[in-house]
Write a protein that holds these residues in place. Structure first.
Motif, PDB file in Angstrom:
ATOM      1  N   TYR A  56       0.872  -1.185   0.000  1.00  0.00           N
ATOM      2  CA  TYR A  56       0.000   0.000   0.000  1.00  0.00           C
ATOM      3  C   TYR A  56       0.901   1.225   0.000  1.00  0.00           C
ATOM      4  O   TYR A  56       2.044   1.153   0.470  1.00  0.00           O
ATOM      5  N   GLU A  57       0.366   2.360  -0.458  1.00  0.00           N
ATOM      6  CA  GLU A  57       1.066   3.622  -0.239  1.00  0.00           C
ATOM      7  C   GLU A  57       0.078   4.640   0.321  1.00  0.00           C
ATOM      8  O   GLU A  57      -1.133   4.435   0.289  1.00  0.00           O
ATOM      9  N   GLY A  58       0.628   5.721   0.868  1.00  0.00           N
ATOM     10  CA  GLY A  58      -0.199   6.738   1.512  1.00  0.00           C
ATOM     11  C   GLY A  58      -0.177   6.550   3.014  1.00  0.00           C
ATOM     12  O   GLY A  58       0.586   5.734   3.546  1.00  0.00           O
ATOM     13  N   GLN A  59      -1.013   7.330   3.677  1.00  0.00           N
ATOM     14  CA  GLN A  59      -1.071   7.241   5.133  1.00  0.00           C
ATOM     15  C   GLN A  59      -2.388   6.620   5.545  1.00  0.00           C
ATOM     16  O   GLN A  59      -3.449   6.994   5.026  1.00  0.00           O
ATOM     17  N   LEU A  60      -2.305   5.676   6.476  1.00  0.00           N
ATOM     18  CA  LEU A  60      -3.531   5.033   6.940  1.00  0.00           C
ATOM     19  C   LEU A  60      -4.470   6.087   7.538  1.00  0.00           C
ATOM     20  O   LEU A  60      -4.020   7.075   8.101  1.00  0.00           O
ATOM     21  N   HIS A  61      -5.758   5.872   7.383  1.00  0.00           N
ATOM     22  CA  HIS A  61      -6.809   6.781   7.856  1.00  0.00           C
ATOM     23  C   HIS A  61      -6.794   8.095   7.065  1.00  0.00           C
ATOM     24  O   HIS A  61      -7.247   9.130   7.560  1.00  0.00           O
ATOM     25  N   ASN A  62      -6.257   8.054   5.858  1.00  0.00           N
ATOM     26  CA  ASN A  62      -6.190   9.252   5.018  1.00  0.00           C
ATOM     27  C   ASN A  62      -6.699   8.854   3.631  1.00  0.00           C
ATOM     28  O   ASN A  62      -6.451   7.730   3.185  1.00  0.00           O
ATOM     29  N   PRO A  63      -7.404   9.773   2.925  1.00  0.00           N
ATOM     30  CA  PRO A  63      -7.940   9.387   1.612  1.00  0.00           C
ATOM     31  C   PRO A  63      -6.878   9.065   0.568  1.00  0.00           C
ATOM     32  O   PRO A  63      -7.213   8.602  -0.522  1.00  0.00           O
ATOM     33  N   ASN A  64      -5.586   9.299   0.875  1.00  0.00           N
ATOM     34  CA  ASN A  64      -4.557   9.012  -0.145  1.00  0.00           C
ATOM     35  C   ASN A  64      -4.087   7.546  -0.143  1.00  0.00           C
ATOM     36  O   ASN A  64      -3.209   7.185  -0.911  1.00  0.00           O
ATOM     37  N   VAL A  65      -4.679   6.713   0.697  1.00  0.00           N
ATOM     38  CA  VAL A  65      -4.261   5.304   0.754  1.00  0.00           C
ATOM     39  C   VAL A  65      -4.673   4.569  -0.520  1.00  0.00           C
ATOM     40  O   VAL A  65      -5.811   4.716  -0.971  1.00  0.00           O
ATOM     41  N   LYS A  66      -3.719   3.825  -1.095  1.00  0.00           N
ATOM     42  CA  LYS A  66      -4.105   2.960  -2.220  1.00  0.00           C
ATOM     43  C   LYS A  66      -3.212   1.728  -2.280  1.00  0.00           C
ATOM     44  O   LYS A  66      -2.094   1.719  -1.764  1.00  0.00           O
ATOM     45  N   VAL A  67      -3.731   0.700  -2.923  1.00  0.00           N
ATOM     46  CA  VAL A  67      -2.978  -0.542  -3.074  1.00  0.00           C
ATOM     47  C   VAL A  67      -2.072  -0.396  -4.287  1.00  0.00           C
ATOM     48  O   VAL A  67      -2.524  -0.039  -5.367  1.00  0.00           O
ATOM     49  N   THR A  68      -0.775  -0.681  -4.096  1.00  0.00           N
ATOM     50  CA  THR A  68       0.184  -0.545  -5.203  1.00  0.00           C
ATOM     51  C   THR A  68       0.733  -1.899  -5.637  1.00  0.00           C
ATOM     52  O   THR A  68       1.294  -2.016  -6.714  1.00  0.00           O
ATOM     53  N   ASP A  69       0.618  -2.914  -4.785  1.00  0.00           N
ATOM     54  CA  ASP A  69       1.194  -4.225  -5.100  1.00  0.00           C
ATOM     55  C   ASP A  69       0.283  -5.293  -4.491  1.00  0.00           C
ATOM     56  O   ASP A  69       0.388  -5.615  -3.310  1.00  0.00           O
ATOM     57  N   GLU A  70      -0.619  -5.802  -5.312  1.00  0.00           N
ATOM     58  CA  GLU A  70      -1.615  -6.763  -4.786  1.00  0.00           C
ATOM     59  C   GLU A  70      -0.966  -8.064  -4.322  1.00  0.00           C
ATOM     60  O   GLU A  70      -1.466  -8.709  -3.415  1.00  0.00           O
ATOM     61  N   TYR A  71       0.137  -8.437  -4.945  1.00  0.00           N
ATOM     62  CA  TYR A  71       0.797  -9.681  -4.525  1.00  0.00           C
ATOM     63  C   TYR A  71       1.303  -9.549  -3.086  1.00  0.00           C
ATOM     64  O   TYR A  71       1.061 -10.413  -2.241  1.00  0.00           O
ATOM     65  N   LEU A  72       1.984  -8.438  -2.818  1.00  0.00           N
ATOM     66  CA  LEU A  72       2.514  -8.223  -1.469  1.00  0.00           C
ATOM     67  C   LEU A  72       1.382  -8.001  -0.454  1.00  0.00           C
ATOM     68  O   LEU A  72       1.400  -8.558   0.643  1.00  0.00           O
ATOM     69  N   ALA A  73       0.396  -7.199  -0.849  1.00  0.00           N
ATOM     70  CA  ALA A  73      -0.684  -6.852   0.082  1.00  0.00           C
ATOM     71  C   ALA A  73      -1.546  -8.050   0.454  1.00  0.00           C
ATOM     72  O   ALA A  73      -1.923  -8.215   1.617  1.00  0.00           O
ATOM     73  N   TYR A  74      -1.871  -8.884  -0.523  1.00  0.00           N
ATOM     74  CA  TYR A  74      -2.853  -9.957  -0.286  1.00  0.00           C
ATOM     75  C   TYR A  74      -2.215 -11.355  -0.263  1.00  0.00           C
ATOM     76  O   TYR A  74      -2.498 -12.155   0.624  1.00  0.00           O
ATOM     77  N   VAL A  75      -1.399 -11.643  -1.279  1.00  0.00           N
ATOM     78  CA  VAL A  75      -0.901 -13.019  -1.438  1.00  0.00           C
ATOM     79  C   VAL A  75       0.180 -13.327  -0.392  1.00  0.00           C
ATOM     80  O   VAL A  75       0.175 -14.392   0.224  1.00  0.00           O
ATOM     81  N   MET A  76       1.085 -12.390  -0.175  1.00  0.00           N
ATOM     82  CA  MET A  76       2.111 -12.601   0.858  1.00  0.00           C
ATOM     83  C   MET A  76       1.459 -12.705   2.237  1.00  0.00           C
ATOM     84  O   MET A  76       1.900 -13.487   3.082  1.00  0.00           O
ATOM     85  N   THR A  77       0.424 -11.929   2.467  1.00  0.00           N
ATOM     86  CA  THR A  77      -0.297 -11.994   3.750  1.00  0.00           C
ATOM     87  C   THR A  77      -0.857 -13.393   3.971  1.00  0.00           C
ATOM     88  O   THR A  77      -0.748 -13.965   5.059  1.00  0.00           O
ATOM     89  N   ALA A  78      -1.433 -13.956   2.901  1.00  0.00           N
ATOM     90  CA  ALA A  78      -1.989 -15.312   2.988  1.00  0.00           C
ATOM     91  C   ALA A  78      -0.891 -16.322   3.324  1.00  0.00           C
ATOM     92  O   ALA A  78      -1.073 -17.208   4.171  1.00  0.00           O
ATOM     93  N   LYS A  79       0.267 -16.183   2.685  1.00  0.00           N
ATOM     94  CA  LYS A  79       1.363 -17.134   2.933  1.00  0.00           C
ATOM     95  C   LYS A  79       1.818 -17.061   4.396  1.00  0.00           C
ATOM     96  O   LYS A  79       2.048 -18.094   5.030  1.00  0.00           O
ATOM     97  N   ILE A  80       1.977 -15.853   4.900  1.00  0.00           N
ATOM     98  CA  ILE A  80       2.502 -15.717   6.275  1.00  0.00           C
ATOM     99  C   ILE A  80       1.477 -16.232   7.292  1.00  0.00           C
ATOM    100  O   ILE A  80       1.828 -16.920   8.251  1.00  0.00           O
ATOM    101  N   PHE A  81       0.212 -15.912   7.070  1.00  0.00           N
ATOM    102  CA  PHE A  81      -0.843 -16.466   7.942  1.00  0.00           C
ATOM    103  C   PHE A  81      -0.778 -18.000   7.951  1.00  0.00           C
ATOM    104  O   PHE A  81      -0.752 -18.635   9.001  1.00  0.00           O
ATOM    105  N   ALA A  82      -0.760 -18.585   6.741  1.00  0.00           N
ATOM    106  CA  ALA A  82      -0.844 -20.046   6.631  1.00  0.00           C
ATOM    107  C   ALA A  82       0.406 -20.713   7.193  1.00  0.00           C
ATOM    108  O   ALA A  82       0.317 -21.698   7.933  1.00  0.00           O
ATOM    109  N   LEU A  83       1.566 -20.168   6.850  1.00  0.00           N
ATOM    110  CA  LEU A  83       2.819 -20.771   7.332  1.00  0.00           C
ATOM    111  C   LEU A  83       2.924 -20.689   8.856  1.00  0.00           C
ATOM    112  O   LEU A  83       3.382 -21.625   9.506  1.00  0.00           O
TER     113      LEU A  83
END
Ligand SMILES: [Zn+2]
Ligand SMILES: [Zn+2]
Length: 447
Positions: free
Chosen positions: A370-397
């Motif tokens: 993600y980029e931007g500041q949390l709780h600010n309208p400038n937040v956006k996802v820049t890398d779906e693999y890192l944001a979602y897929v890596m999260t899934a791997k770390i949870f599962a592992l």
């Protein structure tokens, strides 16, 4: 990585487009706390699709999917994702009807939990784990939209504001022994987050005065704004009594003020949050805040109501992060930098993961994308693999590592952990912070 761990990563990579699509779908349909109807339904659909016993409507909208059925067998690890969005209608992807947007990135948590489900439900993976895994979608982490929460309280649907507080109260975490949590951390890294965070209590203070012509006959008025102004000064002078070790934060705003300069304000409301690193410290700071609020009422003769609502508990760092540390290294596979936030780091903000950490070990990590500041309208996802897929791997592992080899990591973690509170002492403490103090108006005769 052992063969099963390699399989977990491979399965998640094979499902990556589905995981990304889920993360994107939740991102575009933000819902605020206890209103996550669509979100929780989408999550539950996955639990059912993978043949898991699925419970819905926990703490209003929470969902729990059991990997190995409901019956308690050994240690249970919960993989927890938050569902709620924030009231930030300026965000380009805000929900057009409600203004809810995922400016805190909770959609990534939920995508990660769904992705972990896709790998851990593989028969060989499931059988390699001793104990059970629960995939948990938690409601209402953000402390926002308070009138709606108050309404739910009046209707008896909730007693506390936070979703995890309610999951604890209603028994949804009774069969869970270890929790794994995640949060987005804008950037391009993976983070082992084992820092402490502040607990807090919230107060709404209402001063009632008497309106009068501020220029022609102010003597007939009782100025509620003066009470608030004096309370602010009295709050300030408490600060010298706070100790650095406690990280006390005391902040208040006027949420309802006067209506015009030539009318003495008769109805002024303040909202205050009192935070600290330790439970006794924020209870002490809250008592001092009450004195300050009373001072405003005493000096002006205004009526006063202090409504106190418990917030969240401080986060207690985990004593043994071996499973998570190994999971981060395996998932990173040399391609991502891992930052370590140890127990010596303190965050002055609060989360209801803190409440969970007082009752059971909590392993927490962060992923970027993600980029931007949390709780600010400038937040956006820049890398779906890192944001979602890596999260899934770390949870599962992490869940797998805790429960593989007969659950030796999970047992060692539980042996090293000392709970700060029991469920009973937790509920008693929360209830002791649900109070209302009223002081009647004390006008003097106009002479
Ligand atoms: Zn947030
Ligand atoms: Zn958040």
């Amino acid at each position: 990585m052992d063969r099963i761990e390699e399989k977990i990563c491979r399965l998640i990579d094979e499902h990556q487009e589905e995981i990304k699509a889920f993360g994107r779908d939740i991102w575009h349909h933000g819902e605020m706390g206890y209103k996550e109807v669509r979100t929780s339904e989408k999550f539950a659909e996955y639990g059912k699709k993978y043949g898991l016993v699925t419970e819905q409507g926990l703490a209003v909208t929470g969902v729990k999917c059991y990997l190995k059925g409901k019956e308690k067998k050994g240690i249970t690890v919960a993989v927890v994702g938050e569902m709620d969005a924030l009231p930030i209608p300026d965000h380009p992807d805000a929900n057009p009807e409600t203004g809810a947007s995922h400016c805190c990135g909770h959609n990534a948590q939920l995508a990660g939990v769904v992705g972990a489900m896709m790998a851990l439900t593989d028969e060989e993976v499931r059988e390699a784990m001793e104990g059970n895994v629960v995939f948990l979608a938690a409601p209402a982490e953000e402390y926002v939209d308070l009138p709606f929460k108050q309404k739910l309280m009046e209707e008896g649907k909730i007693r506390y504001g936070g979703g995890k507080c309610e999951l604890i109260r209603t028994g949804a975490l009774d069969d869970v022994d270890i929790a794994i949590g995640h949060h987005t951390q804008p950037g391009e890294e993976l983070v082992l987050s084992n820092s402490s965070s502040n607990g807090f209590v919230n107060k709404v203070v209402t001063y009632t005065g008497r309106a009068a012509h501020a220029a022609a006959a102010p003597q007939w008025g009782i100025d509620a704004q003066n009470a608030a102004v004096l309370a602010f000064h009295a709050l300030d002078i408490q600060r010298e009594s706070f100790q650095e070790k406690d990280f006390v934060r005391l902040h208040a705003v006027i949420t309802r003020g006067g209506s015009a300069a030539n009318i003495i304000a008769d109805d002024v409301q303040m909202d205050a949050s009192i935070r600290a690193k330790h439970i006794p410290a924020y209870i002490d700071a809250a008592k001092k805040a009450d004195r300050a609020f009373r001072a405003g009422a005493v000096a002006t003769g205004c009526g006063m109501k202090i409504e106190t609502v418990p917030g969240y508990m401080p986060t207690v760092p985990c004593t043994d992060v071996k499973a998570l540390e190994e999971a981060l290294e395996d998932a990173a596979a040399g391609s991502y930098r891992i930052t370590y936030q140890g127990a010596d780091k303190h965050i002055a903000a609060s989360t209801d993961f803190g409440d969970v950490s007082c009752l059971m070990p909590l392993l927490q990590f962060g992923t970027g994308g993600y980029e931007g500041q949390l709780h600010n309208p400038n937040v956006k996802v820049t890398d779906e693999y890192l944001a979602y897929v890596m999260t899934a791997k770390i949870f599962a592992l992490t869940a797998y590592k805790l429960l593989k080899n007969g659950g030796d990591y999970a047992k060692a973690l539980l042996d090293s952990y000392k709970a700060v509170l029991t469920k009973e002492s937790y509920l008693a403490l929360m209830d002791s912070m649900s109070t209302t103090e009223v002081k009647e108006m004390e006008p003097l005769e106009v002479v």
